[in-house]
Design an enzyme around this catalytic site. Structure first.
Site, PDB file in Angstrom:
ATOM      1  N   HIS A 156      -8.316   1.573  16.039  1.00 12.01           N
ATOM      2  CA  HIS A 156      -7.163   0.708  16.351  1.00 12.01           C
ATOM      3  C   HIS A 156      -7.429  -0.743  15.935  1.00 12.01           C
ATOM      4  O   HIS A 156      -6.837  -1.666  16.485  1.00 12.01           O
ATOM      5  CB  HIS A 156      -6.811   0.731  17.841  1.00 12.01           C
ATOM      6  CG  HIS A 156      -6.712   2.103  18.426  1.00 12.01           C
ATOM      7  ND1 HIS A 156      -5.519   2.764  18.594  1.00 12.01           N
ATOM      8  CD2 HIS A 156      -7.674   2.967  18.858  1.00 12.01           C
ATOM      9  CE1 HIS A 156      -5.741   3.967  19.125  1.00 12.01           C
ATOM     10  NE2 HIS A 156      -7.058   4.117  19.278  1.00 12.01           N
ATOM     11  N   SER A 277      -4.325 -20.461  -4.490  1.00 13.61           N
ATOM     12  CA  SER A 277      -2.965 -20.839  -4.107  1.00 13.61           C
ATOM     13  C   SER A 277      -2.564 -22.077  -4.891  1.00 13.61           C
ATOM     14  O   SER A 277      -3.390 -22.946  -5.164  1.00 13.61           O
ATOM     15  CB  SER A 277      -2.927 -21.134  -2.611  1.00 13.61           C
ATOM     16  OG  SER A 277      -1.860 -22.012  -2.310  1.00 13.61           O
ATOM     17  N   LYS A 283      -7.722 -21.973  -0.730  1.00 18.31           N
ATOM     18  CA  LYS A 283      -7.463 -20.538  -0.628  1.00 18.31           C
ATOM     19  C   LYS A 283      -8.228 -19.700  -1.644  1.00 18.31           C
ATOM     20  O   LYS A 283      -8.347 -20.057  -2.805  1.00 18.31           O
ATOM     21  CB  LYS A 283      -5.974 -20.258  -0.796  1.00 18.31           C
ATOM     22  CG  LYS A 283      -5.131 -20.816   0.326  1.00 18.31           C
ATOM     23  CD  LYS A 283      -5.221 -19.969   1.572  1.00 18.31           C
ATOM     24  CE  LYS A 283      -4.288 -18.793   1.447  1.00 18.31           C
ATOM     25  NZ  LYS A 283      -4.428 -17.901   2.596  1.00 18.31           N
ATOM     26  N   GLU A 290      -4.682  -6.418  -2.612  1.00 13.94           N
ATOM     27  CA  GLU A 290      -3.282  -6.386  -2.169  1.00 13.94           C
ATOM     28  C   GLU A 290      -2.411  -5.660  -3.187  1.00 13.94           C
ATOM     29  O   GLU A 290      -1.480  -4.928  -2.823  1.00 13.94           O
ATOM     30  CB  GLU A 290      -2.774  -7.806  -1.940  1.00 13.94           C
ATOM     31  CG  GLU A 290      -3.454  -8.463  -0.747  1.00 13.94           C
ATOM     32  CD  GLU A 290      -3.159  -9.949  -0.638  1.00 13.94           C
ATOM     33  OE1 GLU A 290      -3.086 -10.438   0.486  1.00 13.94           O
ATOM     34  OE2 GLU A 290      -3.013 -10.630  -1.673  1.00 13.94           O
ATOM     35  N   GLN A 322      13.090  17.119 -17.888  1.00 14.49           N
ATOM     36  CA  GLN A 322      12.641  16.025 -18.754  1.00 14.49           C
ATOM     37  C   GLN A 322      12.146  14.834 -17.925  1.00 14.49           C
ATOM     38  O   GLN A 322      11.326  14.057 -18.377  1.00 14.49           O
ATOM     39  CB  GLN A 322      13.803  15.585 -19.653  1.00 14.49           C
ATOM     40  CG  GLN A 322      13.494  14.426 -20.576  1.00 14.49           C
ATOM     41  CD  GLN A 322      14.588  14.246 -21.617  1.00 14.49           C
ATOM     42  OE1 GLN A 322      14.754  15.059 -22.484  1.00 14.49           O
ATOM     43  NE2 GLN A 322      15.341  13.162 -21.506  1.00 14.49           N
TER      44      GLN A 322
HETATM   45  N1  ARG Z   1      12.877  16.517 -24.207  1.00 18.13           N
HETATM   46  C1  ARG Z   1      12.899  17.688 -23.377  1.00 18.13           C
HETATM   47  C2  ARG Z   1      11.975  17.568 -22.192  1.00 18.13           C
HETATM   48  O1  ARG Z   1      11.138  16.739 -22.207  1.00 18.13           O
HETATM   49  C3  ARG Z   1      12.495  18.899 -24.141  1.00 18.13           C
HETATM   50  C4  ARG Z   1      13.639  19.476 -24.821  1.00 18.13           C
HETATM   51  C5  ARG Z   1      14.185  20.641 -24.170  1.00 18.13           C
HETATM   52  N2  ARG Z   1      15.592  20.448 -24.258  1.00 18.13           N
HETATM   53  C6  ARG Z   1      16.478  21.412 -24.229  1.00 18.13           C
HETATM   54  N3  ARG Z   1      17.696  21.064 -24.377  1.00 18.13           N
HETATM   55  N4  ARG Z   1      16.182  22.664 -24.087  1.00 18.13           N
HETATM   56  O2  ARG Z   1      12.086  18.328 -21.242  1.00 18.13           O
END
Ligand code: ARG
Length: 465
Positions: A156, A277, A283, A290, A322
């Site tokens: 604590h 600072s 300082k 941090e 993606q």
């Molecule tokens: N750029 C896409 C990704 O990083 C890969 C492409 C797959 N795209 C698709 N329309 N099947 O996931």
């Protein structure tokens, strides 16, 4: 260039093109993409999709592209594409001509990007583990250097019991060593080849996936094409390992911030990792720590964000996937930077054992030892606790330490008080030595752990060696 134009006749909205592109992020995969393509050309040749001459043309083109990229770290400047896979195919066509159009036979970007993601996860996990080994080394060097320093242990953030400073450092060693093994676990699970899974169902061509796996450094072939084209567990595990590592780093940062404040004064950060600072000339602020504490929040956010992307997706591939890359790259970059700086801060930390020792005199850290000693004399622990509690209350109200107590005074609260109890109450050294259980802070135990840790860190550097 598009890999999918035939079905469309309407013009695409350029703003949507920009919205949907991933090249700006996944260009980091370019060398993986080339490596995978080189291996895949051989798989297509063995499957008799490519004639030897065609395979040679594609190989020469991919190798030329690879050399070009490795020569110029700025290769992506001014380039644009839907994604890195599209970019590579377009470049290949420029170099090798129409034969480039045979490269993506029997495969999809779905199994391609899943393969490259796993290669990235494996490499990043190892890189992080190596940096963690540097940090762990720095902790061990400090533990050796300060092997007899005694620190007031806190719970604590209130004084609790004395501990060896080395014991304290070794606690962080344990955390980072778990982080390392977590990364290695993640690597081992990621080590399955997706390529050959096609878009979701597998491929009609005789692609020898086991051979491809070997060529690309994977131990196994993924057993289900539907699963592996949308499986982002490797990314999620890697980001989790980063997030937990950042939690550990953040706690270390918090300790060092507190311990370096003049009220404590146990440690001092090197100038190289501190900031001043603009208004207060005196300082010296622990900004490095941090920032580590602050950035840990972002990595926790990366994890939450990635898991939220994955939940509720219908199988198999969806474009949502993606988005794994932004979370993964940010988490790895932030964690790697934080681990590297933490290693340097720890390595250059100045310690003030005399300040630590002086503070162990305040806060009645031996109170438990006094109660334990009464138990050895037959007093039930509950009564011993009560007696010593009253004694502490008395001392605290007069601003006294145990050292300044007279026998008569102490006997008012602890009837059995004698010179032996006085000794128990005033020796932090003995308090530490008494905690001689496995994993305890007794010097004998800590020395044993330290020796073992020094051996372990060497093997962590080379988990597969
Ligand atoms: N750029 C896409 C990704 O990083 C890969 C492409 C797959 N795209 C698709 N329309 N099947 O996931």
């Amino acid at each position: 260039m598009k890999l999918w134009g035939g079905r469309f006749s309407g013009r695409r909205d350029p703003q949507f093109e920009k919205f949907s592109e991933s090249f700006s992020l996944d260009q980091r995969f370019v060398l993986y993409d080339l490596r995978v393509n080189l291996a895949y050309v051989q798989a297509l040749r063995r499957a008799r999709v490519l004639k030897p001459r065609e395979a040679a043309q594609l190989t020469a083109g991919l190798e030329a592209l690879s050399r070009k990229i490795q020569r110029n770290s700025n290769w992506a400047k001014g380039q644009a594409a839907e994604d890195v896979h599209t970019w590579v195919e377009a470049e290949l066509e420029r170099i090798a001509g129409g034969v480039a159009g045979k490269l993506r036979t029997g495969r999809s970007r779905n199994d391609l990007v899943a393969t490259e993601m796993r290669m990235y996860v494996k490499d990043s996990a190892l890189q992080l583990a190596h940096s963690l080994a540097d940090l762990m080394d720095a902790l061990l060097v400090q533990a050796r250097r300060n092997s007899s320093a005694i620190l007031p242990g806190y719970t604590h953030l209130q004084p609790a019991q004395p501990i060896l400073f080395a014991h304290y450092l070794l606690a962080y060693f344990e955390m980072f060593s778990r982080d390392c093994t977590r990364l290695v676990d993640c690597l081992v699970r990621a080590d399955e080849l997706p390529l050959g899974a096609g878009a979701l169902a597998g491929t009609t061509f005789a692609i020898e996936r086991e051979r491809l796996a070997r060529d690309l450094g994977f131990s196994r072939v993924a057993g289900n094409s539907l699963d592996v084209t949308c499986d982002r567990d490797p990314a999620a595990e890697l980001v989790f390992a980063c997030a937990l590592c950042m939690v550990h780093l953040s706690r270390l940062a918090e300790d060092l911030i507190v311990y370096s404040s003049p009220g404590f004064g146990y440690v001092e950060l090197a100038d190289a990792y501190s900031t001043g600072s603009s208004i207060m000339p005196q300082k010296k602020n622990p900004d490095s720590m941090e920032l580590i504490r602050g950035r840990s929040g972002a990595v926790l956010g990366n994890l939450a964000g990635l898991l939220a992307v994955l939940k509720g997706l219908p199988s198999a591939y969806d474009r949502d996937l993606q988005e794994d890359k932004a979370a993964m790259f940010a988490a790895v970059d932030t964690t790697l930077g934080a681990v590297q700086i933490a290693a340097r801060v720890v390595a250059t930390l100045r310690t003030h054992p005399e300040r630590m020792k002086a503070m162990t005199e305040l806060g009645f850290l031996t109170a438990t030892d006094v109660a334990d000693e009464l138990v050895r004399r037959g007093v039930p622990f509950a009564s011993a606790h009560e007696q010593v509690g009253k004694l502490v209350q008395h001392c605290a109200s007069l601003g006294k330490t145990f050292r300044e107590l007279s026998t008569q005074e102490a006997m008012q609260f602890v009837p059995g008080w004698d010179s032996n109890l006085h000794e128990v109450a005033t020796s932090v050294q003995r308090s530490i030595a008494r905690r001689d259980v496995t994993g305890g802070t007794a010097p004998r135990q800590v020395a044993r752990r330290l020796a073992r840790a020094e051996k372990a860190v060497a093997s962590l550097r080379n988990p597969f060696g």
